[in-house]
Design an enzyme around this catalytic site. Structure first.
Site, PDB file in Angstrom:
ATOM      1  N   SER A   1      -2.080  -6.020   1.263  1.00 22.53           N
ATOM      2  CA  SER A   1      -3.220  -5.263   0.541  1.00 22.53           C
ATOM      3  C   SER A   1      -4.233  -5.934   0.709  1.00 22.53           C
ATOM      4  O   SER A   1      -4.664  -7.014   0.025  1.00 22.53           O
ATOM      5  CB  SER A   1      -2.683  -4.922  -0.817  1.00 22.53           C
ATOM      6  OG  SER A   1      -1.433  -4.351  -0.840  1.00 22.53           O
ATOM      7  N   LEU A   2      -5.079  -5.372   1.539  1.00 21.97           N
ATOM      8  CA  LEU A   2      -6.552  -6.160   1.732  1.00 21.97           C
ATOM      9  C   LEU A   2      -7.597  -5.467   1.160  1.00 21.97           C
ATOM     10  O   LEU A   2      -8.318  -6.157   0.214  1.00 21.97           O
ATOM     11  CB  LEU A   2      -6.768  -5.980   3.505  1.00 21.97           C
ATOM     12  CG  LEU A   2      -7.634  -6.986   3.893  1.00 21.97           C
ATOM     13  CD1 LEU A   2      -7.562  -8.476   3.538  1.00 21.97           C
ATOM     14  CD2 LEU A   2      -8.279  -6.628   5.316  1.00 21.97           C
ATOM     15  N   HIS A   3      -7.713  -4.363   1.377  1.00 21.55           N
ATOM     16  CA  HIS A   3      -8.721  -3.366   0.338  1.00 21.55           C
ATOM     17  C   HIS A   3     -10.294  -3.740   0.339  1.00 21.55           C
ATOM     18  O   HIS A   3     -10.969  -3.493  -0.537  1.00 21.55           O
ATOM     19  CB  HIS A   3      -8.171  -3.427  -1.155  1.00 21.55           C
ATOM     20  CG  HIS A   3      -6.837  -2.894  -1.136  1.00 21.55           C
ATOM     21  ND1 HIS A   3      -6.130  -1.973  -0.299  1.00 21.55           N
ATOM     22  CD2 HIS A   3      -5.867  -3.004  -2.233  1.00 21.55           C
ATOM     23  CE1 HIS A   3      -4.845  -1.563  -0.758  1.00 21.55           C
ATOM     24  NE2 HIS A   3      -4.697  -2.433  -1.913  1.00 21.55           N
TER      25      HIS A   3
ATOM     26  N   GLU B   1      10.374   3.382 -11.083  1.00 22.64           N
ATOM     27  CA  GLU B   1      10.033   4.681 -10.255  1.00 22.64           C
ATOM     28  C   GLU B   1      10.466   4.555  -8.660  1.00 22.64           C
ATOM     29  O   GLU B   1      10.300   3.158  -8.231  1.00 22.64           O
ATOM     30  CB  GLU B   1       8.525   4.830 -10.150  1.00 22.64           C
ATOM     31  CG  GLU B   1       7.823   5.076 -11.630  1.00 22.64           C
ATOM     32  CD  GLU B   1       6.547   5.142 -11.454  1.00 22.64           C
ATOM     33  OE1 GLU B   1       5.994   5.537 -10.541  1.00 22.64           O
ATOM     34  OE2 GLU B   1       5.955   4.980 -12.648  1.00 22.64           O
TER      35      GLU B   1
ATOM     36  N   CYS C   1      -4.624  -5.600 -10.252  1.00 16.38           N
ATOM     37  CA  CYS C   1      -5.426  -4.853  -9.558  1.00 16.38           C
ATOM     38  C   CYS C   1      -5.853  -3.745 -10.131  1.00 16.38           C
ATOM     39  O   CYS C   1      -5.280  -3.075 -11.081  1.00 16.38           O
ATOM     40  CB  CYS C   1      -4.798  -4.303  -8.290  1.00 16.38           C
ATOM     41  SG  CYS C   1      -3.913  -5.529  -7.293  1.00 16.38           S
TER      42      CYS C   1
ATOM     43  N   ASN D   1      -5.428   7.246  -4.740  1.00 16.45           N
ATOM     44  CA  ASN D   1      -4.835   8.074  -5.857  1.00 16.45           C
ATOM     45  C   ASN D   1      -5.513   7.546  -7.076  1.00 16.45           C
ATOM     46  O   ASN D   1      -5.365   6.589  -7.663  1.00 16.45           O
ATOM     47  CB  ASN D   1      -3.505   7.386  -6.081  1.00 16.45           C
ATOM     48  CG  ASN D   1      -2.451   8.525  -5.256  1.00 16.45           C
ATOM     49  OD1 ASN D   1      -2.549   9.605  -5.426  1.00 16.45           O
ATOM     50  ND2 ASN D   1      -1.674   7.966  -4.460  1.00 16.45           N
TER      51      ASN D   1
ATOM     52  N   CYS E   1       3.875  -5.170 -13.559  1.00 13.77           N
ATOM     53  CA  CYS E   1       3.270  -6.132 -12.407  1.00 13.77           C
ATOM     54  C   CYS E   1       2.435  -6.988 -13.314  1.00 13.77           C
ATOM     55  O   CYS E   1       1.518  -6.562 -14.142  1.00 13.77           O
ATOM     56  CB  CYS E   1       2.856  -5.274 -11.315  1.00 13.77           C
ATOM     57  SG  CYS E   1       2.010  -6.373  -9.897  1.00 13.77           S
TER      58      CYS E   1
ATOM     59  N   SER F   1       5.430  -5.133   1.154  1.00 12.02           N
ATOM     60  CA  SER F   1       3.970  -4.948   0.805  1.00 12.02           C
ATOM     61  C   SER F   1       3.673  -6.140  -0.232  1.00 12.02           C
ATOM     62  O   SER F   1       4.249  -5.820  -1.357  1.00 12.02           O
ATOM     63  CB  SER F   1       3.491  -3.637   0.418  1.00 12.02           C
ATOM     64  OG  SER F   1       2.184  -3.803   0.170  1.00 12.02           O
TER      65      SER F   1
ATOM     66  N   GLY G   1       5.246  -3.308  -8.809  1.00 12.86           N
ATOM     67  CA  GLY G   1       5.732  -4.731  -8.884  1.00 12.86           C
ATOM     68  C   GLY G   1       5.054  -5.313  -7.441  1.00 12.86           C
ATOM     69  O   GLY G   1       4.805  -4.685  -6.569  1.00 12.86           O
ATOM     70  N   GLU G   2       5.195  -6.682  -7.448  1.00 10.85           N
ATOM     71  CA  GLU G   2       4.726  -7.639  -6.473  1.00 10.85           C
ATOM     72  C   GLU G   2       6.119  -8.332  -5.922  1.00 10.85           C
ATOM     73  O   GLU G   2       6.637  -9.192  -6.525  1.00 10.85           O
ATOM     74  CB  GLU G   2       3.377  -8.624  -6.902  1.00 10.85           C
ATOM     75  CG  GLU G   2       3.293  -9.857  -5.823  1.00 10.85           C
ATOM     76  CD  GLU G   2       3.274  -9.239  -4.445  1.00 10.85           C
ATOM     77  OE1 GLU G   2       2.288  -8.212  -4.472  1.00 10.85           O
ATOM     78  OE2 GLU G   2       3.726  -9.751  -3.560  1.00 10.85           O
TER      79      GLU G   2
ATOM     80  N   CYS H   1       1.883   4.401  -7.446  1.00  8.22           N
ATOM     81  CA  CYS H   1       2.746   3.338  -8.190  1.00  8.22           C
ATOM     82  C   CYS H   1       2.525   3.233  -9.774  1.00  8.22           C
ATOM     83  O   CYS H   1       1.150   3.215 -10.149  1.00  8.22           O
ATOM     84  CB  CYS H   1       2.338   2.066  -7.628  1.00  8.22           C
ATOM     85  SG  CYS H   1       1.688   2.050  -5.992  1.00  8.22           S
TER      86      CYS H   1
ATOM     87  N   CYS I   1      10.820   4.497  -1.131  1.00 10.93           N
ATOM     88  CA  CYS I   1      10.050   3.330  -1.592  1.00 10.93           C
ATOM     89  C   CYS I   1      10.427   3.170  -3.007  1.00 10.93           C
ATOM     90  O   CYS I   1      10.283   3.725  -3.986  1.00 10.93           O
ATOM     91  CB  CYS I   1       8.523   4.351  -1.810  1.00 10.93           C
ATOM     92  SG  CYS I   1       7.076   2.851  -2.260  1.00 10.93           S
TER      93      CYS I   1
ATOM     94  N   CYS J   1      -4.858   0.266  -9.948  1.00  9.86           N
ATOM     95  CA  CYS J   1      -3.295   0.086  -9.822  1.00  9.86           C
ATOM     96  C   CYS J   1      -2.957   0.558 -11.225  1.00  9.86           C
ATOM     97  O   CYS J   1      -3.157  -0.130 -12.291  1.00  9.86           O
ATOM     98  CB  CYS J   1      -2.593  -0.758  -9.259  1.00  9.86           C
ATOM     99  SG  CYS J   1      -1.119  -0.701  -9.240  1.00  9.86           S
TER     100      CYS J   1
HETATM  101  N1  SAH Z   1       2.274  -5.529  -4.945  1.00 12.48           N
HETATM  102  C1  SAH Z   1       2.340  -4.963  -4.081  1.00 12.48           C
HETATM  103  C2  SAH Z   1       2.998  -3.569  -3.834  1.00 12.48           C
HETATM  104  C3  SAH Z   1       2.155  -2.710  -4.372  1.00 12.48           C
HETATM  105  S1  SAH Z   1       2.141  -1.014  -4.094  1.00 12.48           S
HETATM  106  C4  SAH Z   1       1.003  -4.966  -3.161  1.00 12.48           C
HETATM  107  O1  SAH Z   1       0.079  -5.356  -3.723  1.00 12.48           O
HETATM  108  O2  SAH Z   1       1.053  -4.894  -1.791  1.00 12.48           O
HETATM  109  C5  SAH Z   1       1.672  -0.631  -2.584  1.00 12.48           C
HETATM  110  C6  SAH Z   1       0.338  -0.409  -2.296  1.00 12.48           C
HETATM  111  O3  SAH Z   1      -0.609   0.681  -2.829  1.00 12.48           O
HETATM  112  C7  SAH Z   1      -0.734  -1.547  -2.475  1.00 12.48           C
HETATM  113  O4  SAH Z   1      -1.536  -1.707  -1.206  1.00 12.48           O
HETATM  114  C8  SAH Z   1      -1.535  -1.280  -3.595  1.00 12.48           C
HETATM  115  O5  SAH Z   1      -2.767  -2.040  -3.591  1.00 12.48           O
HETATM  116  C9  SAH Z   1      -1.746   0.216  -3.399  1.00 12.48           C
HETATM  117  N2  SAH Z   1      -1.982   0.841  -4.484  1.00 12.48           N
HETATM  118  C10 SAH Z   1      -2.007   0.446  -5.846  1.00 12.48           C
HETATM  119  N3  SAH Z   1      -2.250   1.762  -6.626  1.00 12.48           N
HETATM  120  C11 SAH Z   1      -2.939   2.418  -5.932  1.00 12.48           C
HETATM  121  C12 SAH Z   1      -3.820   3.740  -6.124  1.00 12.48           C
HETATM  122  N4  SAH Z   1      -4.069   4.009  -7.078  1.00 12.48           N
HETATM  123  N5  SAH Z   1      -4.296   4.356  -4.964  1.00 12.48           N
HETATM  124  C13 SAH Z   1      -4.091   3.842  -3.706  1.00 12.48           C
HETATM  125  N6  SAH Z   1      -3.670   2.737  -3.456  1.00 12.48           N
HETATM  126  C14 SAH Z   1      -2.791   1.821  -4.291  1.00 12.48           C
END
Ligand code: SAH
Length: 345
Positions: free
Chosen positions: A212-214, A90, A114, A288, A110, A189, A157-158, A331, A103, A117
């Protein structure tokens, strides 16, 4: 390896191996990356015999559009591309007043796991080559007829789990003989693979690194991100400080807001405390919601409250503008749907 993954020096070596003069390497680079040729037949100033040999030896990683969804707002489109081996990936195209962003995905699936995701639901299929990452941008430029000025490696992906290809990709996409996207307009990212971030800083790229801290602490982070069991937030902050010192580039922290998990007042206060003195910018992302996952999106009012608390503490913070939420732009969602529809999962 596909021909799009090679740099000019390597293409020059390839020309020499095939008994050609070294300047053929330069011409080849111009066809592949300057003109984004999709076949060797187009390369009219290369000798026919050389073109034949190249055709027999190297694939060009062109992509086929399997599906394209355009958001109602018309400013976002999501592409599902098929690779020559049948896998699908995608990419998202976003039109902003300051230019067009794409993007891209860096892997098929991946393995980071997480819990919110969609990309990681079926694990990792394989990593993408540098050429396959470039092709997503070349194909979208061709299809839209518009120039891409910003690239975000935030799709499936990472990227740092595919380090060598990522570095190759950054060099090729920012090459002034290719499509020449400024490194300052490239964002990568990562979920925080600290050893790889240390490798990346040594490349001295001018890209933006997003982490990605979250979560405001390791306990909460471990609930949603398995990688948190390996790397603590403190370790990540330390490597970010080093990254800033070496490259001069401010880090972005991404913070996807999950209802009841990381969006409370005390979480904002804890995050603000921890980020004091850290040269960073925080991007709040409304989650999302993914059908297969039971994470819920935070209420808008909670997102606003979170932002205000950070602002009061003088932390740079923005809420990500939502584009394409009506077209499964999170994603991995489109690929997952496609695989279910075609009976592959
Ligand atoms: N592997 C990388 C890139 C992933 S996608 C990473 O972890 O950063 C980019 C961002 O979207 C990341 O911060 C990921 O954690 C976040 N993400 C993934 N799924 C999501 C979702 N359903 N809603 C909001 N953010 C999401």
């Amino acid at each position: 390896m596909d021909i799009r993954s090679y740099g000019e020096e390597e293409l020059t070596e390839i020309a020499e191996i095939f008994g050609e003069k070294s300047f053929r390497g330069k011409q080849l680079f111009d066809w592949i990356h300057g003109k984004q040729a999709v076949s060797f037949d187009e390369m009219s100033n290369l000798p026919a015999g050389f073109r034949e040999k190249l055709k027999e030896t190297y694939p060009i990683s062109t992509l086929k559009i399997v599906d394209k969804q355009v958001a109602k707002s018309r400013d976002t489109a999501k592409y599902l591309f098929a690779l020559p081996d049948g896998n699908v990936i995608e990419s998202v195209w976003m039109k902003y007043h300051h230019g067009n962003s794409v993007c891209i995905s860096s892997q098929i699936g991946c393995r980071m796991g997480c819990t919110f995701c969609a990309s990681t639901l079926m694990g990792l299929e394989r990593s993408l080559t540098a050429g396959e990452m470039l092709s997503q941008i070349y194909e979208i430029q061709r299809e839209t007829g518009e120039r891409v000025s910003n690239v975000i490696v935030m799709g499936m992906g990472e990227p740092l789990d595919n380090y060598d290809n990522l570095v190759r990709f950054i060099r090729l996409i920012s090459s002034d003989k290719g499509i020449c996207i400024s490194q300052r307009n490239i964002t990568v990212s990562t979920c925080g693979l600290t050893e790889r971030i240390r490798d990346l800083m040594k490349e001295h790229f001018q890209i933006t690194l997003a982490i990605s801290l979250h979560a405001p602490n390791d306990e909460i982070r471990k609930q949603t991100m398995p990688v948190a069991k390996k790397h603590s937030i403190e370790e990540i902050f330390q490597v970010c400080r080093e990254y800033f010192e070496v490259t001069g580039r401010r880090i972005t922290f991404e913070y996807s807001m999950i209802r009841g998990v990381n969006d409370r007042e005390e979480h904002a206060k804890e995050l603000a405390r921890r980020c004091k003195g850290q040269n960073c910018h925080i991007n709040l992302i409304p989650l999302n919601e993914v059908k297969e996952r039971n994470c819920l999106r935070s209420e808008d009012s909670d997102i606003q409250r979170f932002k205000i608390i950070l602002e009061k503490n003088r932390i740079n913070v923005t809420i990500r503008r939502e584009m394409g939420s009506d077209i499964d732009a999170a994603c991995g969602q489109l690929r997952k749907k496609f695989l279910s529809r075609t009976g592959k999962n």
